[in-house]
Design a protein around this motif. Structure first.
Motif, PDB file in Angstrom:
ATOM      1  N   MET A  27       0.830  -1.201   0.000  1.00 22.28           N
ATOM      2  CA  MET A  27       0.000   0.000   0.000  1.00 22.28           C
ATOM      3  C   MET A  27       0.867   1.253   0.000  1.00 22.28           C
ATOM      4  N   ARG A  28       1.910   1.247   0.825  1.00 20.23           N
ATOM      5  CA  ARG A  28       2.811   2.392   0.857  1.00 20.23           C
ATOM      6  C   ARG A  28       3.589   2.527  -0.453  1.00 20.23           C
ATOM      7  N   LEU A  29       4.118   1.415  -0.961  1.00 21.76           N
ATOM      8  CA  LEU A  29       4.927   1.467  -2.172  1.00 21.76           C
ATOM      9  C   LEU A  29       4.138   2.017  -3.348  1.00 21.76           C
ATOM     10  N   PHE A  30       2.903   1.547  -3.521  1.00 21.64           N
ATOM     11  CA  PHE A  30       2.131   2.014  -4.663  1.00 21.64           C
ATOM     12  C   PHE A  30       1.530   3.397  -4.431  1.00 21.64           C
ATOM     13  N   SER A  31       1.399   3.812  -3.177  1.00 20.79           N
ATOM     14  CA  SER A  31       1.040   5.212  -2.920  1.00 20.79           C
ATOM     15  C   SER A  31       2.177   6.131  -3.341  1.00 20.79           C
ATOM     16  N   ILE A  32       3.424   5.643  -3.181  1.00 21.84           N
ATOM     17  CA  ILE A  32       4.591   6.453  -3.530  1.00 21.84           C
ATOM     18  C   ILE A  32       4.814   6.491  -5.028  1.00 21.84           C
ATOM     19  N   MET A 162       9.009   1.154   9.089  1.00 24.34           N
ATOM     20  CA  MET A 162       8.836   2.305   8.202  1.00 24.34           C
ATOM     21  C   MET A 162       9.459   3.579   8.751  1.00 24.34           C
ATOM     22  N   TYR A 163       9.678   3.628  10.053  1.00 21.47           N
ATOM     23  CA  TYR A 163      10.327   4.796  10.647  1.00 21.47           C
ATOM     24  C   TYR A 163      11.846   4.732  10.511  1.00 21.47           C
ATOM     25  N   HIS A 164      12.391   3.548  10.227  1.00 22.83           N
ATOM     26  CA  HIS A 164      13.836   3.375  10.275  1.00 22.83           C
ATOM     27  C   HIS A 164      14.461   2.904   8.967  1.00 22.83           C
ATOM     28  N   LEU A 165      13.654   2.387   8.035  1.00 17.57           N
ATOM     29  CA  LEU A 165      14.189   1.864   6.788  1.00 17.57           C
ATOM     30  C   LEU A 165      13.432   2.441   5.602  1.00 17.57           C
ATOM     31  N   MET A 166      14.140   2.556   4.469  1.00 16.38           N
ATOM     32  CA  MET A 166      13.464   2.955   3.242  1.00 16.38           C
ATOM     33  C   MET A 166      12.571   1.798   2.770  1.00 16.38           C
ATOM     34  N   PRO A 167      11.469   2.107   2.081  1.00 16.75           N
ATOM     35  CA  PRO A 167      10.511   1.053   1.704  1.00 16.75           C
ATOM     36  C   PRO A 167      11.125  -0.108   0.930  1.00 16.75           C
ATOM     37  N   VAL A 215      16.109  -3.460  -6.925  1.00 16.91           N
ATOM     38  CA  VAL A 215      14.961  -3.108  -6.088  1.00 16.91           C
ATOM     39  C   VAL A 215      14.968  -1.602  -5.829  1.00 16.91           C
ATOM     40  N   THR A 216      14.350  -0.881  -6.732  1.00 21.76           N
ATOM     41  CA  THR A 216      14.187   0.569  -6.615  1.00 21.76           C
ATOM     42  C   THR A 216      12.750   0.920  -6.954  1.00 21.76           C
ATOM     43  N   MET A 217      12.352   2.146  -6.645  1.00 22.08           N
ATOM     44  CA  MET A 217      10.993   2.591  -6.927  1.00 22.08           C
ATOM     45  C   MET A 217      10.963   3.410  -8.213  1.00 22.08           C
ATOM     46  N   ASN A 218      10.124   2.988  -9.147  1.00 20.46           N
ATOM     47  CA  ASN A 218       9.947   3.705 -10.413  1.00 20.46           C
ATOM     48  C   ASN A 218       8.708   4.594 -10.303  1.00 20.46           C
ATOM     49  N   TYR A 219       8.933   5.892 -10.124  1.00 23.12           N
ATOM     50  CA  TYR A 219       7.808   6.815  -9.946  1.00 23.12           C
ATOM     51  C   TYR A 219       7.011   6.961 -11.241  1.00 23.12           C
ATOM     52  N   SER A 220       5.700   7.072 -11.083  1.00 24.68           N
ATOM     53  CA  SER A 220       4.847   7.354 -12.232  1.00 24.68           C
ATOM     54  C   SER A 220       5.296   8.649 -12.902  1.00 24.68           C
ATOM     55  N   GLN A 221       5.306   8.643 -14.223  1.00 26.60           N
ATOM     56  CA  GLN A 221       5.729   9.830 -14.966  1.00 26.60           C
ATOM     57  C   GLN A 221       4.767  10.996 -14.770  1.00 26.60           C
ATOM     58  N   TYR A 222       3.573  10.718 -14.192  1.00 23.53           N
ATOM     59  CA  TYR A 222       2.584  11.772 -14.004  1.00 23.53           C
ATOM     60  C   TYR A 222       2.679  12.426 -12.619  1.00 23.53           C
ATOM     61  N   LYS A 223       3.562  11.925 -11.765  1.00 21.09           N
ATOM     62  CA  LYS A 223       3.703  12.509 -10.430  1.00 21.09           C
ATOM     63  C   LYS A 223       4.630  13.717 -10.480  1.00 21.09           C
ATOM     64  N   ARG A 240      13.795  10.657   3.119  1.00 19.59           N
ATOM     65  CA  ARG A 240      13.420  10.166   4.443  1.00 19.59           C
ATOM     66  C   ARG A 240      12.134   9.356   4.308  1.00 19.59           C
ATOM     67  N   ALA A 241      11.962   8.398   5.208  1.00 20.36           N
ATOM     68  CA  ALA A 241      10.770   7.565   5.129  1.00 20.36           C
ATOM     69  C   ALA A 241      10.128   7.424   6.495  1.00 20.36           C
ATOM     70  N   SER A 242       8.805   7.306   6.502  1.00 21.86           N
ATOM     71  CA  SER A 242       8.030   6.994   7.700  1.00 21.86           C
ATOM     72  C   SER A 242       6.654   6.559   7.218  1.00 21.86           C
TER      73      SER A 242
END
Length: 819
Positions: A27-32, A162-167, A215-223, A240-242
């Protein structure tokens, strides 16, 4: 076909913890990387894996149980590998939800994402379901307890992580924990293929080590973040992550960032150097370099939010949602003596006060400013101080706001009850100022105006029309509510303020229609017409006829950003070829799409196993038995999650922080439900499974009805407690309900072990499908009728389940001795 060995409790505990942690992390990953509503849809459909596992095991249970030990370990290893691999594969698919209605390939992409993300859950759920199938009736309750308590531990662990590690690091950690569960399972099951399974586990670890760099996050091109990084010179300098948000800081020394929402087109002062701050890849705000001279901030006086400083000289103000400090800088420019700043996210305060203090300066560290990392309403509840000005600035991004991405977000910042709280903390002649992004056609601004008007009515104040004032420009609007009446002198100041900056007056009690639409022209003076309709007592007529939902939000229905109306949706679809789709409130559309698809798929996958079911006398000759199993597990599957979501919402008002509410409630529900499951079998002394379930459900429904009445009173009575004591109190209040909720499922499974064993995986699947449907259904009910209706519907479902309890007569006759 059952195994008499001790169940693999420890590995099951870790597997359940990993699976729930993975669900929350997704849920967090796809929100990001995508959007909030997209994450909602993906998770709802990915959880179909729990239902699919039951359908598959129902059809292949002999094969599954013949080599249970081997299959159990293999499924855990498959979950460990697929949890990483499927996320990487799913995020690589180029999908855009807004193209669904005119690009057929988007439907194919969406289907692919559903199937890919369902796979890890199918593996995990199959391992858990096989354990129920493989062991004796008296062990079912303990197995279910290990499953629930493990899930509760996973909910707590993922929030801590989530307070201490990147997603992306957490994703790897979840996979490694699942591998640990597999290694423990090899020991627990005493399988004969230990060497082979250890080698397979090593192979999975090797594969993970190979793909970890990817393992990296590919942001939507529309964000907003993806768009900003395309500008020459833009670079990420910090992350930073939380659980409250993934923060990304961006600078650009070649094309400087300039963020000043609603800036007047007549402004001549260049904004100061800034660092862009993105939350979940969007919602940009800016950390501004502290000026050498106060005059350098004069551009902040050229925004709509500066209006209250021109109507009075406040000495004490409260800024709600102080964020990166723009509103504080505006207050500093106007030389305010005392500022209380409330910001929900402590990480943002930490950035401004410490990590970037050299750049941001003393904006959070000056003697005149007092900073509180709190929820706004929690702060007001504890603080009886009154203010000359309470200011609520922009709390979300312009792009997200304009595209309806927050339609499903619960927001207690703009409810009727919140508005009354704010107004009660104003000094005589004090003002409440709220600035919002301006949508066209107007939505937010008018809904806010209607909320303020109704709040003033509830406070039984006189001459309400003279207490309200609103202005707008090309990008933002600002609403002022006064604890007093706006005078003729005030209105002259407003006229001068707006004329100098080319702002439009949207409402005041002496405004003429010719004065309301002069600079930022609309096709018609909609602000004048709508606001005057509200103050004249015709708001119901406006709500009925307007293209968007303008009904004020309440604490029971806290969906301020829900503007959806079917009428507007149909019109937008007709205009999709000429730019009509941006008018759609996508969050609610996706919610309904999710509910429809999950319901259809669930119905299909529940019926198919019956068509291809094994030809056994115990199932084929008794269709009524299948019907009772279907109804019972569907009812309790729906009801469990409805109560869980409804109670989380209620306790969010008490704990005043979504993270605290979710953590305390989820852990309490899962852990104490596990305890209830454990106790359910130990109560089998001179009572049948159905008799125990009857008592548990009646007790649960009674407590739920009492809580509907008493919780608001209890929350007010206990509002003085510290946050630690509030959390402990919340857990203790939830515990009796959760213990009862943990009993109906294992009691029915144990009863089915006495003659309906073949139907157990099917029942597991039905329960899973119902839970998925319930996730969407609860939000639909809450939006339309409120959270009280969610709880009442859950109570009705639990009571209905008693009529269809799937027991045999043998269950009534068999009495287990006390353990």
């Amino acid at each position: 076909m059952t195994n008499h060995n001790r169940p693999a409790y420890f590995s099951l505990f870790l597997l359940s913890a990993s699976a729930l942690s993975y669900e929350i992390l997704l849920m967090r990953l796809f929100s990001i990387i995508q959007w909030h509503h997209f994450a909602y849809l993906v998770i709802a459909l990915a959880l179909l894996g729990y239902g699919i596992s039951g359908s598959l095991l129902f059809l292949q249970q002999r094969v599954a149980l013949r080599h249970y030990n081997l299959n159990y370990v293999a499924l855990i290893l498959l979950f460990a590998l697929s949890s990483v691999g499927c996320f990487l594969l799913a995020q690589s698919i180029k999908f855009n939800i807004e193209e669904l209605f005119w690009d057929p390939t988007q439907i194919a992409y969406l289907t692919m994402i559903f199937l890919i993300l369902a796979l890890p859950f199918t593996f995990a759920a199959s391992a858990i379901c096989m354990t129920f199938m493989n062991h004796q009736p008296q062990e079912i309750a303990k197995i279910y307890a290990a499953d629930l308590v493990g899930a509760g531990f996973g909910a707590l662990a993922i929030l801590f992580a989530m307070y201490h590690l990147m997603p992306e690091k957490i994703l790897i950690a979840i996979s490694l924990i699942a591998i640990l569960a597999a290694l423990i399972a090899i020991w627990e099951t005493a399988t004969n293929q230990k060497l082979f399974l250890h080698l397979v586990a090593l192979g999975v670890i090797a594969l993970l080590l190979f793909i970890i760099p990817d393992v990296t996050m590919n942001y939507s091109q529309y964000k907003g973040l993806a768009q900003t990084l395309k500008v020459k010179g833009a670079q990420i300098i910090d992350q930073r992550a939380s659980p409250m948000g993934h923060l990304t800081l961006v600078i650009n020394n070649e094309v400087p960032l300039r963020h000043a929402p609603g800036l007047s087109l007549t402004n001549t002062t260049e904004p100061l150097k800034q660092i862009g701050l993105f939350v979940d890849g969007d919602n940009m705000s800016a950390i501004t370099r502290y000026p050498e001279t106060i005059d350098s901030l004069s551009y902040l006086d050229q925004t709509t939010s500066a209006l209250p400083y021109h109507l009075s000289t406040p000495s004490e103000i409260l800024i709600i949602g102080s964020g990166t400090g723009s509103d504080l800088l505006q207050a500093n420019y106007h030389q305010i003596a005392s500022i209380d700043a409330v910001e929900l996210n402590p990480q943002i305060i930490e950035l401004i006060k410490n990590d970037y203090a050299d750049f941001a300066g003393p904006v959070y560290n000056s003697r005149s400013t007092h900073v509180y990392a709190k929820d706004a309403r929690d702060f007001l509840l504890e603080n009886r101080k009154q203010y000359d000005l309470i200011q609520i600035g922009l709390s979300d991004g312009a792009t997200a706001s304009s595209s309806g991405l927050y339609a499903l977000n619960e927001s207690y910042l703009y409810t009727l009850e919140a508005m009354q709280d704010y107004l009660s903390h104003l000094k005589p002649e004090g003002m409440l100022s709220i600035t919002r992004w301006l949508k066209i056609p107007p939505r937010d601004s008018l809904k806010l105006f209607a909320t303020a008007h109704q709040a003033l009515e509830l406070l039984q104040l006189q001459e309400i029309d003279k207490r309200l004032l609103m202005i707008r420009n090309w990008q933002t609007s600002t609403l002022l509510i006064k604890n007093g009446l706006f005078t003729k002198s005030d209105l002259v100041q407003v006229e001068n303020f707006c004329r100098e900056r080319l702002f439009d007056q949207a409402y005041h009690h002496q405004l003429k229609v010719s004065e309301s639409n002069r600079y930022n022209l609309l096709n018609k003076p909609i602000f004048y017409e709508a606001t005057h309709q509200i103050v004249s007592g015709n708001s119901d007529l406006l709500f009925d006829n307007y293209k968007f939902n303008l009904q004020p939000a309440t604490d029971d229905r806290p969906y301020f950003h829900h503007f959806f109306k079917w009428q507007s949706f149909k019109e937008a679809l007709k205009l999709r070829g000429s730019g009509g789709m941006p008018l759609v409130e996508w969050g609610y559309v996706v919610l309904l799409l999710s509910l429809g698809i999950t319901t259809l798929l669930s119905a299909l996958l529940i019926i198919l196993p019956l068509i291809y079911m094994p030809q056994s006398a115990s199932t084929v000759t008794k269709p009524a038995t299948s019907g009772s199993v279907l109804a019972y597990f569907a009812f309790i599957g729906l009801a469990f999650l409805l109560i869980e979501i409804g109670i989380i919402q209620k306790f969010q008002l008490f704990l005043h922080h979504p993270i605290y509410a979710i953590t305390a409630s989820l852990c309490a529900f899962l852990c104490f439900s596990g305890l209830g499951s454990y106790l359910s079998e130990r109560l089998r002394y001179r009572q049948s499974h159905k008799q125990i379930a009857l008592k548990a459900i009646i007790t649960l429904c009674t407590i739920s009805l009492i809580y509907l009445v008493l919780l608001p009173l209890l929350f007010d009575l206990l509002s003085h407690l510290s946050m630690t004591m509030k959390i402990i109190t919340s857990i203790l209040l939830i515990a009796p309900m959760a213990i009862c909720m943990g009993m109906p499922f294992p009691l029915a499974l144990a009863a089915m072990k006495q003659g309906q064993t073949e139907l157990i995986p099917w029942a597991w699947g039905i329960n899973g499908y119902a839970s998925v449907i319930s996730a969407s259904l609860s939000t639909v009910i809450a939006i339309q009728f409120g959270f009280k209706a969610v709880l009442i519907f859950a109570i009705i479902l639990y009571l209905a389940s008693l009529v269809v309890f799937p027991h045999n007569k043998a269950d009534d006759d068999v009495i287990n001795p006390a353990p």
